[in-house]
Motif scaffolding. Sequence first.
Motif, short mmCIF file in Angstrom:
data_model
loop_
_atom_site.label_atom_id
_atom_site.label_comp_id
_atom_site.label_asym_id
_atom_site.label_seq_id
_atom_site.Cartn_x
_atom_site.Cartn_y
_atom_site.Cartn_z
N ASN C 122 0.83 -1.21 0.00
CA ASN C 122 0.00 0.00 0.00
C ASN C 122 0.87 1.26 0.00
OD1 ASN C 122 0.91 0.06 2.60
ND2 ASN C 122 -1.08 -0.29 3.57
N ALA C 123 2.10 1.09 -0.40
CA ALA C 123 2.99 2.23 -0.69
C ALA C 123 3.29 3.11 0.52
CB ALA C 123 2.41 3.08 -1.84
N VAL C 124 3.10 2.55 1.72
CA VAL C 124 3.31 3.38 2.90
C VAL C 124 3.43 2.50 4.14
CG1 VAL C 124 0.91 3.71 3.62
CG2 VAL C 124 2.53 5.60 3.84
N PHE C 125 4.13 2.99 5.18
CA PHE C 125 4.11 2.32 6.48
C PHE C 125 2.82 2.74 7.17
CE2 PHE C 125 8.29 0.57 7.91
CZ PHE C 125 8.98 0.72 6.73
N GLY C 126 1.96 1.80 7.49
CA GLY C 126 0.69 2.15 8.10
C GLY C 126 0.78 2.29 9.60
N MET C 127 1.19 1.20 10.27
CA MET C 127 1.07 1.14 11.72
C MET C 127 1.86 2.25 12.43
SD MET C 127 1.49 -2.11 14.26
CE MET C 127 3.25 -2.12 14.38
N THR C 128 3.03 2.58 11.88
CA THR C 128 3.88 3.55 12.57
C THR C 128 3.49 4.99 12.25
OG1 THR C 128 5.42 3.16 10.77
CG2 THR C 128 5.91 2.10 12.87
N GLY C 129 2.53 5.20 11.34
CA GLY C 129 2.05 6.55 11.13
C GLY C 129 2.31 7.15 9.77
N GLN C 131 4.77 6.64 7.28
CA GLN C 131 6.09 7.01 6.77
C GLN C 131 6.32 6.39 5.38
OE1 GLN C 131 5.49 5.60 9.70
NE2 GLN C 131 6.33 6.91 11.33
N MET C 132 7.39 6.85 4.74
CA MET C 132 7.74 6.33 3.43
C MET C 132 8.11 4.85 3.51
SD MET C 132 10.91 7.32 0.98
CE MET C 132 12.04 6.46 2.06
N ALA C 133 7.61 4.08 2.56
CA ALA C 133 8.01 2.68 2.41
C ALA C 133 8.88 2.60 1.16
CB ALA C 133 6.78 1.80 2.26
N PRO C 134 9.60 1.49 0.97
CA PRO C 134 10.37 1.36 -0.28
C PRO C 134 9.46 1.44 -1.50
CG PRO C 134 11.03 -0.32 1.30
CD PRO C 134 9.83 0.35 1.87
N THR C 135 8.19 1.09 -1.31
CA THR C 135 7.23 1.06 -2.42
C THR C 135 6.50 2.40 -2.60
OG1 THR C 135 5.72 0.12 -0.82
CG2 THR C 135 6.79 -1.41 -2.32
N THR C 136 6.81 3.38 -1.77
CA THR C 136 6.18 4.71 -1.91
C THR C 136 6.47 5.27 -3.30
OG1 THR C 136 6.25 5.18 0.46
CG2 THR C 136 6.26 7.08 -1.02
N THR C 142 4.49 11.64 2.41
CA THR C 142 4.33 10.77 3.58
C THR C 142 4.88 11.52 4.80
OG1 THR C 142 6.52 9.75 3.55
CG2 THR C 142 4.86 8.74 2.12
N ALA C 143 4.80 10.86 5.96
CA ALA C 143 5.28 11.51 7.18
C ALA C 143 6.77 11.80 7.13
CB ALA C 143 4.95 10.64 8.38
N THR C 144 7.50 11.03 6.34
CA THR C 144 8.95 11.24 6.27
C THR C 144 9.41 11.75 4.90
OG1 THR C 144 9.17 8.89 5.84
CG2 THR C 144 9.62 9.62 8.09
N GLY C 148 7.20 15.12 -0.67
CA GLY C 148 7.03 14.09 -1.69
C GLY C 148 8.33 13.33 -1.91
N ARG C 149 8.20 12.05 -2.26
CA ARG C 149 9.40 11.24 -2.51
C ARG C 149 10.12 11.72 -3.75
NH1 ARG C 149 9.78 4.65 -2.52
NH2 ARG C 149 12.05 4.57 -2.79
#
Lengths: 350, 189, 246
Positions: C122-129, C131-136, C142-144, C148-149
Amino acid sequence: MCGNEALAEAAILAGCDAYFGYPITPQNEIPAYMSRRMPEEGRVFVQSESELAAINMVFGASATGKRAMTSSSSPGISLMQEGISYLAGAELPAVVVNITRGGPGLGNISPAQSDYFQATRGGGHGDYRTIVLAPSSVQEMVDCMLLAFDLADQYRMTVLVLADGILGQMMEPIVLEKKPSRELPPKDWALTGAKGREQNIIRSLWLGEGVLEKHNNKLKAKYEQVQENEVLCEQYEVDDAEIVVVAYGVTARIVRGAAAKAREEGIKVGWIRPITLWPFPTEQISKVANEFRIFLTVEMSAGQMVEDVKLAVAGKAPVVFYGRPGGSVPTVDELLDKIRQLTLRHEIKI
Amino acid sequence: MTADSFYEEIVIAGFGGQGIMLTGKLLAQTAMKAGKEVTYMPAYGAEVRGGTANCMVIIAEKAIVCPVVVRHDSLIVLNKASLNKFGPRLKNGGLLIMDSSLIDTEPQLDDSIEIIPIPANELAVELGSKKSANMVVLGAYLQKRGYLTADGAAQALPAVLARRYHKTLPVNTEALRRGAEFVKACCKV
Amino acid sequence: MKTVFKRTPTLKDCPTHYCPGCGHGTAHRLIAEIIDELGIHDRTIGIAPVGCAVLAYDYFDIDMTEVAHGRAPAVATGMKRTNPDKIIFSYQGDGDLAAIGTGEIIHAAHRGEQITVIFINNAVFGMTGGQMAPTTMLNQVTATTPKGRTRASEGYPLQVSELLALLPGAIYVERCALSTPAQIRKAKKAIKHAFELQTNNAKGLAFVELLCTCPIYWRMTPAESIEWIEKEMTKVFPLGCLKDTK
């Protein structure tokens, strides 16, 4: 058979169903031996891509009720701490062997005892303990492995066998025979498929107010039981000793040699050798601690177990430390000198 | 030396590939078969990369407390580097067995140390197996010390030699004997 | 009255903690239905990740565990090697599988472990709030990655399925989307195939990536999220079967 191979064969004898590991010196004989012997026995051997993976493979096999183990050396054991913490939280049995080497960092590959803190304080994050067995001969490598699997299953804990490069590499004659196993509780918690019963869940996550506290108190009660029942230590000529040397593992052997020579010189030396480093033989040491004695702790480290000895002695006697860190091994003569110095410094009558 | 206090610390050293570890294991196995207490401790890992190999063997009547050898009673060396490293750590009154076909220098050691130079490599080549020089020096050592025999070592050999090398058992047995005979002939023991 | 829709037995009768419009519920339901359809409830062991699905054992009525972040494929290896008769699957998000657990999934596939892996992207870290995932996605806020990436700073989105498809040990790799009913039906077929390979003792790892909505951290409505999968995500993460050697 070198110590590492003897230990591996003992694991097979103990009914180890699966071995997972990653190469690192000085324990490479263990995975090499297991890669040949486990398939012969129709059991599982996997060389993992990292120590992280190895300990988690142990988690997987153990979660299904199988007896599983891994082995590594100091830097690899550091990597495994995450998994060991999860094993503790999930109350899964596991046997982890650390054939230690010098640290910190990559350190060197010489024998060392500098992982004592890591081993006896849990090692990873969270409020937990592992049982730590410290053999001092190749025969004891065998005996400790047989015991380790039983202890792990009985208490649903990680049992760490803490040996060093000397014990791993050296050869000594041994007797390999299976001893009668303890009576062990059934593994009704294991993940075997929810057939005709409610689902089983293995987890280390305990959300909700007070839930983790309750869980950790349950762990604490279990750890207290281990402290009560499972302390192992050996002591020799302590009764009349004016100097009591405390050492474990291969260092204890060198101490034994030095103590014998000191006795020949008329110095009253006895020694205590913890075999379980956790639970530590606090009571055994405390019992013999009095104002007429000096305690000398010898380690191949800059001073780690000495803290536990001080806690056990609790100010009742002086505690002196002698250590060789960084992979150096003390000699019998060097310890004898140290013992002689102590008799001078404290004016012990000979 | 009374039998009960018998305690012999031996270092065997040379190049990687000369069969140093095997020689140590064989010595340990021979002693174990003869009912002695024994420990064998190899140098390992990166220490043995780059050409040098060594191991420590302790043989005794009573339980061995410390498996690490600091100063040895006997030294068996198959190259000059090992002689330079371990020679000075020989105890006074100790024994040095060295392969004189590979070491051309005269060791500068305490006068009390007995030195037996043996052209082990040449003798092994004569037997048609230059890899058996390690067996020649071991045979010489066993003959010199006398508490174990070269024949005993020959009997223990199959247990420590990898199965794929078992075809070399006869030549290695011969090499053990040749080493023993050399000592008998030259040292009049 | 004719029953046209009912809860499948392997899915527990309880509300989930997932956010409105989240794709996890759909993914759970598909897996539970397949377990029941294949009749493998009694011998299936599931592995939950660290991430929003960490509590999956509260929703699946099967033997389950929850393991360290990213390590599920290693745990699955330990389980399957010692229990070849059991059906082992891991359920992992993109933080878990594509970031911290990259080593474990690549090597499990590389060894050809006979396990089934369901990968929720889902292109994002969900549980931690959030943040950017490798798939973002590039330019995704995102939060980090507050602006924008960017390619220059965070690199391109990581295409795990394409990576895994290169490995001989991965015998089946397919990417689906939990967006429209038609796509969800395709996803079910794919997941079922990934389980059937294991029940048929096929020698290798079966992997299904599911593009999944996360309306909260995408800062969108559920409807917009579905549209974003279809229009944007599929450009970087094209749907379809990348590999099926059976």
